[in-house]
Design a protein around this motif. Structure first.
Motif, PDB file in Angstrom:
ATOM      1  N   VAL A 131       0.859  -1.195   0.000  1.00 36.46           N
ATOM      2  CA  VAL A 131       0.000   0.000   0.000  1.00 36.46           C
ATOM      3  C   VAL A 131       0.888   1.235   0.000  1.00 36.46           C
ATOM      4  N   ASN A 132       0.255   2.395  -0.054  1.00 28.13           N
ATOM      5  CA  ASN A 132       0.958   3.646   0.212  1.00 28.13           C
ATOM      6  C   ASN A 132       0.258   4.349   1.370  1.00 28.13           C
ATOM      7  N   GLU A 133       0.676   5.536   1.693  1.00 30.03           N
ATOM      8  CA  GLU A 133       0.128   6.227   2.859  1.00 30.03           C
ATOM      9  C   GLU A 133      -1.372   6.454   2.745  1.00 30.03           C
ATOM     10  N   SER A 134      -1.847   6.748   1.526  1.00 29.00           N
ATOM     11  CA  SER A 134      -3.278   7.066   1.359  1.00 29.00           C
ATOM     12  C   SER A 134      -4.157   5.826   1.271  1.00 29.00           C
ATOM     13  N   THR A 135      -3.611   4.704   0.813  1.00 31.99           N
ATOM     14  CA  THR A 135      -4.431   3.495   0.659  1.00 31.99           C
ATOM     15  C   THR A 135      -4.280   2.531   1.824  1.00 31.99           C
ATOM     16  N   ASN A 136      -3.403   2.836   2.757  1.00 32.31           N
ATOM     17  CA  ASN A 136      -3.170   1.943   3.893  1.00 32.31           C
ATOM     18  C   ASN A 136      -4.446   1.778   4.713  1.00 32.31           C
ATOM     19  N   GLY A 137      -4.936   0.549   4.822  1.00 32.65           N
ATOM     20  CA  GLY A 137      -6.134   0.249   5.599  1.00 32.65           C
ATOM     21  C   GLY A 137      -7.440   0.405   4.853  1.00 32.65           C
ATOM     22  N   ASP A 138      -7.403   0.724   3.570  1.00 32.84           N
ATOM     23  CA  ASP A 138      -8.627   0.892   2.780  1.00 32.84           C
ATOM     24  C   ASP A 138      -9.329  -0.457   2.621  1.00 32.84           C
ATOM     25  N   PRO A 139     -10.604  -0.594   3.056  1.00 31.11           N
ATOM     26  CA  PRO A 139     -11.308  -1.887   2.958  1.00 31.11           C
ATOM     27  C   PRO A 139     -11.416  -2.419   1.536  1.00 31.11           C
ATOM     28  N   SER A 140     -11.336  -1.515   0.543  1.00 29.40           N
ATOM     29  CA  SER A 140     -11.448  -1.978  -0.840  1.00 29.40           C
ATOM     30  C   SER A 140     -10.184  -2.686  -1.323  1.00 29.40           C
ATOM     31  N   ASN A 141      -9.120  -2.673  -0.511  1.00 28.73           N
ATOM     32  CA  ASN A 141      -7.886  -3.354  -0.917  1.00 28.73           C
ATOM     33  C   ASN A 141      -8.077  -4.862  -1.034  1.00 28.73           C
ATOM     34  N   HIS A 142      -8.858  -5.443  -0.130  1.00 27.25           N
ATOM     35  CA  HIS A 142      -9.156  -6.887  -0.130  1.00 27.25           C
ATOM     36  C   HIS A 142      -7.883  -7.729  -0.196  1.00 27.25           C
ATOM     37  N   PHE A 143      -7.039  -7.583   0.820  1.00 31.81           N
ATOM     38  CA  PHE A 143      -5.914  -8.513   0.936  1.00 31.81           C
ATOM     39  C   PHE A 143      -5.666  -8.838   2.400  1.00 31.81           C
ATOM     40  N   VAL A 144      -5.148 -10.021   2.621  1.00 27.88           N
ATOM     41  CA  VAL A 144      -4.659 -10.443   3.938  1.00 27.88           C
ATOM     42  C   VAL A 144      -3.211 -10.859   3.748  1.00 27.88           C
ATOM     43  N   ALA A 145      -2.352 -10.403   4.667  1.00 25.37           N
ATOM     44  CA  ALA A 145      -0.925 -10.688   4.549  1.00 25.37           C
ATOM     45  C   ALA A 145      -0.380 -11.122   5.903  1.00 25.37           C
ATOM     46  N   VAL A 146       0.599 -12.008   5.853  1.00 27.87           N
ATOM     47  CA  VAL A 146       1.372 -12.362   7.042  1.00 27.87           C
ATOM     48  C   VAL A 146       2.778 -11.826   6.812  1.00 27.87           C
ATOM     49  N   GLY A 165       3.523 -10.493  11.855  1.00 28.51           N
ATOM     50  CA  GLY A 165       2.247  -9.809  12.015  1.00 28.51           C
ATOM     51  C   GLY A 165       1.227 -10.246  10.990  1.00 28.51           C
ATOM     52  N   ILE A 166      -0.046 -10.108  11.344  1.00 30.07           N
ATOM     53  CA  ILE A 166      -1.150 -10.383  10.428  1.00 30.07           C
ATOM     54  C   ILE A 166      -1.751  -9.053  10.005  1.00 30.07           C
ATOM     55  N   ASP A 167      -1.749  -8.794   8.692  1.00 27.16           N
ATOM     56  CA  ASP A 167      -2.205  -7.521   8.148  1.00 27.16           C
ATOM     57  C   ASP A 167      -3.492  -7.709   7.357  1.00 27.16           C
ATOM     58  N   LEU A 168      -4.455  -6.819   7.560  1.00 26.84           N
ATOM     59  CA  LEU A 168      -5.726  -6.856   6.846  1.00 26.84           C
ATOM     60  C   LEU A 168      -5.923  -5.526   6.115  1.00 26.84           C
ATOM     61  N   ASN A 169      -5.812  -5.540   4.799  1.00 29.01           N
ATOM     62  CA  ASN A 169      -6.035  -4.360   3.944  1.00 29.01           C
ATOM     63  C   ASN A 169      -5.050  -3.236   4.218  1.00 29.01           C
ATOM     64  N   GLY A 170      -4.014  -3.480   4.988  1.00 32.62           N
ATOM     65  CA  GLY A 170      -3.015  -2.467   5.288  1.00 32.62           C
ATOM     66  C   GLY A 170      -1.888  -3.093   6.068  1.00 32.62           C
ATOM     67  N   VAL A 171      -0.885  -2.269   6.437  1.00 35.94           N
ATOM     68  CA  VAL A 171       0.297  -2.808   7.102  1.00 35.94           C
ATOM     69  C   VAL A 171       0.335  -2.486   8.588  1.00 35.94           C
ATOM     70  N   LYS A 172      -0.734  -1.950   9.138  1.00 32.57           N
ATOM     71  CA  LYS A 172      -0.848  -1.835  10.582  1.00 32.57           C
ATOM     72  C   LYS A 172      -1.436  -3.144  11.081  1.00 32.57           C
ATOM     73  N   SER A 173      -0.630  -3.929  11.762  1.00 30.80           N
ATOM     74  CA  SER A 173      -0.964  -5.323  12.020  1.00 30.80           C
ATOM     75  C   SER A 173      -2.218  -5.476  12.877  1.00 30.80           C
ATOM     76  N   TYR A 174      -3.071  -6.398  12.447  1.00 37.22           N
ATOM     77  CA  TYR A 174      -4.231  -6.815  13.243  1.00 37.22           C
ATOM     78  C   TYR A 174      -3.757  -7.472  14.533  1.00 37.22           C
ATOM     79  N   GLN A 175      -2.681  -8.260  14.426  1.00 32.29           N
ATOM     80  CA  GLN A 175      -2.035  -8.852  15.589  1.00 32.29           C
ATOM     81  C   GLN A 175      -0.602  -9.174  15.208  1.00 32.29           C
ATOM     82  N   SER A 176       0.321  -8.999  16.165  1.00 30.24           N
ATOM     83  CA  SER A 176       1.728  -9.275  15.889  1.00 30.24           C
ATOM     84  C   SER A 176       2.393  -9.851  17.121  1.00 30.24           C
ATOM     85  N   ILE A 177       3.549 -10.469  16.902  1.00 32.23           N
ATOM     86  CA  ILE A 177       4.272 -11.128  17.992  1.00 32.23           C
ATOM     87  C   ILE A 177       5.740 -11.203  17.607  1.00 32.23           C
ATOM     88  N   ALA A 178       6.622 -11.130  18.606  1.00 29.30           N
ATOM     89  CA  ALA A 178       8.055 -11.240  18.353  1.00 29.30           C
ATOM     90  C   ALA A 178       8.384 -12.583  17.718  1.00 29.30           C
TER      91      ALA A 178
END
Length: 680
Positions: A131-146, A165-178
């Motif tokens: 993503v970029n700064e403006s599209t980060n977290g946009d629900p229309s992205n429709h991706f899941v990333a680990v 981390g687990i990312d949903l439609n953006g790179v701010k992790s839904y959940q993360s762990i060391a």
């Protein structure tokens, strides 16, 4: 010099493509276990496939992104009412190599499931090329990333620069762990440096029904840990669409950089992803990816010369020894096909000391797969006719996707000359009939027998009612029930099984099975049905409870059929008298009566009088009362001439039935046939 080097690299790439293997033919599962030289991946950005077969997503340049996706979209069928349709499993090996040992690295690599492969507007650094700064977290992205993040970034990360981390439609992790892995020996998590420059194994499994996502890590040469690093409850139904792309994304930073490699990859949308063998994967380059070109050319030239010399002398011999039958239509079944060479090595050349058993179907050998050390059983079956081979292999592969704790897993197949080789997981204690009828085996107690009966019933319920298609086994009997190391019963041998859709009946003109277990209705209609499997299961129930086969040899004519013996005891209100005398009365009377009566109900010659397998399971679990048992019906197989009954009373071998028919006949033909009955 540059032009010559380029030509050499092209020549080397074509050579490596011959010996590289990338099995990615199936629409919802694939595996790349020998590198990606022969892969047709969608590459973008800085991603490239190295001559060695390594997939390199980025080099050490700054502010780079790299993407690699499987070329075809995966069908997730989100419109299905089954939550399992969203499940998936993947196994891959990554390596993150910093520019130097002293330098830090950034920013990381991510496994991605996305509706699109177009990330041209995405940025590098902490956005990982997604993503970029403006599209980060946009629900229309429709991706899941680990993500496997190697540097801390303000605004996107909440923990240190070495985390998963687990990312949903953006790179701010839904959940993360060391980053860490669970040590099976030490029974604790051990920290794992993602940027250590060594291979790291990753398993990602999502259970759509339970909405549970598991991420598991392990260093090289370590088995899959018993516990995942990250296990989180998450609903992906709003993100996943009917078709999605799967692949990888990586990015470097403005100051720190490193090479991101993918060494191997398997994916499965309908079951567990195949495991990768690190010894077969392409090796990481030395010195962090920098290598002396002249030295490399010299080594490769010498190696190729040696290979040519050795290969020329052994080519003819090896080709003859391991020659197989290959046809174009088999490409889609690649992940399920074993090479003959692999099975030859596993069984030590099919030596007699590896023999587990034999019969009309062929011989079964014990084997150990090279590299993985997985224990297998290999059944060699002769098949003279090529007609129907494509359909048969298709169904064998489909059977290999069945997953149930009481089913013997069919791993795959191999074709060589007129032989079919079926590969199963090994059951340490062999078949149930050996424990029931052989004096060399200990007598199973009633608790063990009752648990085996319940297990086989549960497996049959799964085949009939719980899969996307109905699976008819068609040959249920004690010799096809195998016992694992804990004496748990598993239904096996799908050589006669058939698939059909739930809204259709299976019509066949070849009736196959074992005399005594075959539904007499089959000789009239020619249709393989669920009720026919229930009939065979009824014979199996009586076989286990009474300790004798459905059709006995060298006995009086009135005692030939076990069902008649049990019914006679039932009429005398002493049905438990038919129980196996070796039990010496040590059984739960209520359970013994239930099994014997249920065997009579399932053995009724009229299919409409038999219970369904669902009802059978309910009765065995004590969730229902057995109906009355009719006493006036003849339960012996119909249309069997008296001459055959006389043969049975004198025979000393098990007799199987194979019938070629237009559904118009007066009697059946009996002959000693096997897994693939011949025309009689």
């Amino acid at each position: 010099m540059a032009a010559a080097l380029t030509s050499f690299r092209l020549w080397l790439l074509s050579c490596m493509a011959v010996i590289s293997m990338a099995e990615a033919q199936h629409p919802d599962q694939f595996i790349y276990t020998n590198g990606f030289s022969h892969a047709n991946l969608q590459l973008a950005g800085n991603a490239e496939i190295r001559p060695s077969g390594l997939l390199q997503l980025t080099n050490t340049s700054r502010l780079l992104t790299g993407h690699a996706f499987y070329p075809s979209p995966i069908n997730f069928n989100t419109s299905s009412s089954s939550a399992r349709s969203l499940s998936f499993s993947t196994n891959f090996v990554i390596a993150i190599v910093p520019e130097s040992k002293e330098a830090s690295s950034g920013h990381g690599v991510a496994f991605v499931i996305s509706r699109s492969t177009d990330f041209s507007h995405a940025d590098a650094i902490q956005y990982l090329g997604l993503v970029n700064e403006s599209t980060n977290g946009d629900p229309s992205n429709h991706f899941v990333a680990v993500e496997f993040d190697t540097i801390f970034s303000l605004g996107t990360d909440t923990i240190d620069g070495n985390h998963v981390g687990i990312d949903l439609n953006g790179v701010k992790s839904y959940q993360s762990i060391a980053s860490a892995y669970f040590s099976n020996e030490e029974r604790k998590n051990i920290s794992l440096d993602l940027k250590n420059g060594r291979p790291i194994q990753v398993w990602i499994d999502y259970d759509g029904r339970g909405q549970l996502l598991d991420v598991t890590l392990a260093p090289e040469n370590s088995p899959k840990p018993n516990q995942p690093l990250l296990s989180t409850s998450i609903d992906l139904s709003d993100i996943l669409m009917d078709t999605m792309y799967v692949g990888f994304s990586a990015a470097t930073g403005s100051l720190e950089s490193c090479r991101h490699y993918i060494m191997g990859w398997s994916f499965n949308r309908s079951g567990e992803a195949q495991s990768l063998d690190l010894s077969e994967l392409p090796k990481l380059p030395r010195n962090g990816g920098r290598i002396n070109t002249v030295l490399l050319i010299s080594i490769i030239a010498a190696a190729l010369l040696l290979l040519i010399i050795v290969g020329t002398t052994t080519y003819v011999y090896r080709r003859k020894k391991y020659e197989e039958v290959h046809e174009d239509w088999e490409k889609e079944y690649g992940p399920h096909r074993f090479s003959y060479k692999t099975l030859y090595i596993a069984t030590k050349g099919f030596k007699d000391k590896q023999l587990l058993g034999f019969g009309g179907f062929g011989k079964v050998y014990k084997g150990t797969l090279p590299y993985t050390n997985e224990q297998i059983a290999v059944k060699k079956v002769s098949h003279e006719s090529s007609q129907g081979m494509k359909e048969f292999v298709s169904e064998i592969v489909s059977m290999g996707r069945l997953r149930h704790k009481n089913l013997v897993r069919l791993l795959g197949y191999c074709r060589r000359k007129k032989e079919l080789l079926l590969v199963y997981e090994l059951m340490e204690n062999g078949s149930l009939d050996q424990f029931l009828f052989s004096v060399d085996k200990p007598t199973l107690n009633w608790f063990q027998r009752f648990e085996i009966i319940r297990g086989v019933a549960s497996a049959l319920l799964y085949l009939h009612e719980e899969g996307e298609q109905v699976v008819l086994h068609r040959d249920i009997k004690a010799s096809n029930v195998l016992l694992d190391s804990n004496l748990n019963g598993r239904l096996g041998d799908f050589g006669l099984a058939r698939l059909h859709d739930r809204d259709s009946d299976l019509q066949t003109t070849r009736l196959v099975g074992t005399f005594g277990y075959m539904d007499p209705e089959l000789t009239r209609t020619g249709k393989a049905t669920k009720a026919a499997d229930v009939f065979a299961f009824g014979a199996f129930l009586l076989e286990v409870a009474c300790g004798r086969k459905p059709v006995e040899h060298n006995v009086a004519l009135e005692d030939i059929f076990l069902v008649d013996v049990v019914k006679s005891c039932f009429k005398r209100d002493a049905i438990v008298d038919a129980s196996d005398p070796r039990l010496q009365g040590n059984y739960v009377v209520e359970e013994m009566e239930k099994v014997l009566k249920l065997g009579l109900l399932c053995s009724n010659p009229r299919p409409d009088f038999r219970p369904t397998i669902k009802q059978v399971v309910q009765y065995l679990e004590g969730n229902g009362s057995l109906p009355d048992i009719p006493l006036d019906s003849n339960s012996k197989p119909q249309n069997i001439p008296f001459s055959i009954l006389e043969t049975l009373s004198q025979s000393t071998t098990e007799i199987n039935i194979s019938i070629e028919t237009n559904l118009e006949f007066d009697s059946v033909t009996v002959g000693e046939t096997g897994l693939f009955p011949t025309r009689t």
